[in-house]
Every structure is written in C-alpha cells, then in structure tokens.
Design a protein around this motif. Structure first.
Motif, PDB file in Angstrom:
ATOM      1  N   THR A  98      -5.478  -1.344  -7.186  1.00 12.02           N
ATOM      2  CA  THR A  98      -6.543  -1.599  -8.159  1.00 12.02           C
ATOM      3  C   THR A  98      -6.871  -0.284  -8.853  1.00 12.02           C
ATOM      4  O   THR A  98      -6.833   0.783  -8.230  1.00 12.02           O
ATOM      5  N   ILE A  99      -7.137  -0.353 -10.130  1.00  8.14           N
ATOM      6  CA  ILE A  99      -7.507   0.819 -10.926  1.00  8.14           C
ATOM      7  C   ILE A  99      -8.660   0.406 -11.839  1.00  8.14           C
ATOM      8  O   ILE A  99      -8.573  -0.625 -12.521  1.00  8.14           O
ATOM      9  N   VAL A 146       2.503   1.814  -3.668  1.00  7.26           N
ATOM     10  CA  VAL A 146       1.692   2.423  -4.729  1.00  7.26           C
ATOM     11  C   VAL A 146       1.301   3.852  -4.366  1.00  7.26           C
ATOM     12  O   VAL A 146       1.137   4.700  -5.251  1.00  7.26           O
ATOM     13  N   ALA A 147       1.180   4.135  -3.064  1.00  8.70           N
ATOM     14  CA  ALA A 147       0.906   5.512  -2.655  1.00  8.70           C
ATOM     15  C   ALA A 147       2.063   6.409  -3.060  1.00  8.70           C
ATOM     16  O   ALA A 147       1.877   7.531  -3.545  1.00  8.70           O
ATOM     17  N   GLY A 207      -2.732   3.042  -7.601  1.00  7.92           N
ATOM     18  CA  GLY A 207      -3.587   2.240  -6.737  1.00  7.92           C
ATOM     19  C   GLY A 207      -3.278   0.786  -7.023  1.00  7.92           C
ATOM     20  O   GLY A 207      -2.888   0.440  -8.138  1.00  7.92           O
ATOM     21  N   SER A 226       0.827  -1.212   0.000  1.00  6.78           N
ATOM     22  CA  SER A 226       0.000   0.000   0.000  1.00  6.78           C
ATOM     23  C   SER A 226       0.856   1.254   0.000  1.00  6.78           C
ATOM     24  O   SER A 226       0.572   2.225  -0.707  1.00  6.78           O
TER      25      SER A 226
END
Length: 313
Positions: free
Chosen positions: A136-137, A128-129, A134, A125
């Motif tokens: 998931t996109i 990707v932040a 994300g 997490s």
C-alpha cells in the motif's frame, strides 16, 4: 489446550526462502525439532538447521504434478505427534496464506493434539520489500488483496479485481502457469492496462523480476525456458516501474556456494554468506552422524553444481 502424552505440532512459516528472514522463534523450534515435515519450496539450508539425529520428511506438493495427498499429510502429522515431542510442520512463506494450515489443524484437533502456528514472512511482503515498494502507498494504493491463480482440480475461476477497481493492489500467488488467462480476465473486467511486476525466486541469489502491463507481461514471461520456477505477480499502480527502486537482474557477484567443515562453523559461515546475498548449503564433516533422511538430502545437494566451494578447517 488439553493435557495428554502426545507431542505438540508447530506449524512454522519458513518465509520466502532466505534463512535470514526466519523469525527467531521459527529458527529456535527448527533447531530443537524431533521430526520435521516440510514443503517443497523450503530452502534446503533451513532443513540443515535441524539436529543431526532429526528425521526430515518431504511432504511437498508440486502444482500440475502428481503429489502426496492432503489426507496422507494429515495422517503423517498425527503419527508424528504420537511418537515425538516437538513436531515441526515447515511451510513456505506464511502457513496461513495459501498454506492449507486450517485443513491440517482440523485434522489434528480430531486427535486432541496440541499445536501452535508460527507466522512467516509471506512472499508478497518480501517481494515489495525487495523492490523498494509497499503493498500500500498513500494516494496510490489504499488496500491489497491476496489471491491465487491455482485452483483445486485445475478449475477456472475469474480473478477478483475488486481491489484494483477501488485503488488497490492485487498480489497473485501460484499464477504464472495461467498468466495469459489471468491477465485477460483482469483486462476484460477492468478495461485498464495496469502495471504488472512478476518476481521469481524472491529473496534468493537468483531473484529475477519482469515488469510490464496487463497486456504486455505475458509475452515477456513466455520467453522463459522454465515457468515452474516459483513466482508472484503484483498488479496495480504500485507496480509502475517509475516507483521501483530495485529491479536488477544482473548481479554477477551473487553465487551458489557449498561450505564444508565442522557443523557449527559452516552454519555460522552460511548465515554470513546469505547476509552478503549468496545462496548456500553446508557439507558438515560430521555427516556420518546425520539421520538417514538428512544424509539423503545432503547427497542430493552435493551432486548439484556450485559456483564456489569453501572449505573450513
């Protein structure tokens, strides 16, 4: 929960490293702990949040090296709860994601010891932040799978590519050492040269990312001098470089800093520096009042090299 004279063990997720990403409950419990047992990837500054008189015990495991056995850790937890009220078991990331928290809970349940699990931000997490993505996109990746590249007794297990084949994302923890094998497994199973991004030292001042594809990423990482640095591998269409808004490895303003002065002042200053993107630890003037285990840690930290030393009066 039973009523007994034993303490409570708090299994706390320390997050990916940056103390700004601790939950408020995690920080409060760390500061009030009577004893702390910590893993090797926990930022040493987070350990400096504990009370000066609190003992800190390194029970960290280093992949591919001889290390403390899980049964020894379980035994230490039981002993700690029998002698202390607030026991903190500090784990990197989230204790429930490749943190063996269930094994340790099973062990203390046999002794009727109270416990609570405090979630932390898992590395995937935070990664990707940092990249502005994300896991998931919409219309790109509708699911995500967390997996590990490091297995018990160094056994080989084929990487599960189900998520990738069904339009998802694959987040691989502890896989850098076996990167070539893992990427080969993925390509043989899918026949697709998926985008890949690998991020090292997530959320730290020296965070670095490398992007490529399943067939090219190994050659880039093979040039690294130190492959034991903690890193996470993200595979899937979300890792396409055109979607990544932040992959800058050249921020020269971010530094390693040692802050000396009165404890409360340097703690506050350290949080300010982390907010600015630096990495730092503290050297409190009250160090003679620290538990011997904290003094030992401080001695190691002071022996390291820093870009800047700040003295607070």
């Amino acid at each position: 929960m039973s009523l007994n004279n034993q303490g409570t063990i708090f299994f706390i997720g320390a997050g990916p490293g940056n103390p700004e990403l601790l939950t408020k409950k995690a920080e409060r419990l760390i500061k009030s702990a009577d004893i702390v047992l910590y893993d090797r990837l926990v930022n040493p500054f987070i350990l400096q949040l504990v009370k000066p008189e609190t003992e800190i015990i390194d029970v960290g495991k280093k992949p591919y090296h001889k290390h403390i056995q899980q049964q020894q850790i379980n035994n230490q937890l039981v002993i700690a709860a029998q002698n202390h009220c607030c026991v903190v078991r500090l784990k990197g990331g989230d204790p429930a994601i490749f943190g063996r928290v269930h094994e340790e809970i099973d062990a203390i349940r046999q002794h009727d010891i109270n416990f609570e699990v405090i979630p932390g931000i898992t590395t995937a997490s935070a990664t990707v932040a940092s990249l502005g993505l994300g896991l998931t996109i919409r219309n790109v990746a509708s699911k995500v799978t967390f997996t590990t590249g490091h297995f018990q007794d160094d056994s080989h297990q084929t990487t599960d590519v189900t998520s990738l084949l069904n339009g998802g994302t694959l987040a691989i923890y502890m896989g850098v050492k076996r990167l070539k094998v893992i990427m080969n497994d993925i390509y043989q199973a899918t026949g697709v040269d998926y985008p890949v991004v690998i991020v090292f030292n997530v959320s730290s001042y020296n965070e670095k990312c490398y992007y490529g594809t399943v067939r090219t990423i190994y050659n880039q990482i093979a040039k690294m001098e130190e492959t034991s640095t903690p890193g996470i591998i993200i595979v899937g269409e979300i890792a396409d470089i055109s979607r990544i808004s932040n992959c800058n490895n050249e921020n020269c303003e971010q530094q390693r800093i040692l802050v000396s002065g009165p404890r409360e002042q340097v703690l506050n200053k350290a949080f300010e520096l982390y907010e600015e993107g630096h990495w730092c630890v503290i050297n409190p003037v009250e160090s003679k009042h620290l538990h011997e285990s904290q003094q030992s840690l401080l001695k190691q930290l002071k022996a390291e090299t820093y870009d800047t030393v700040i003295e607070l009066v």
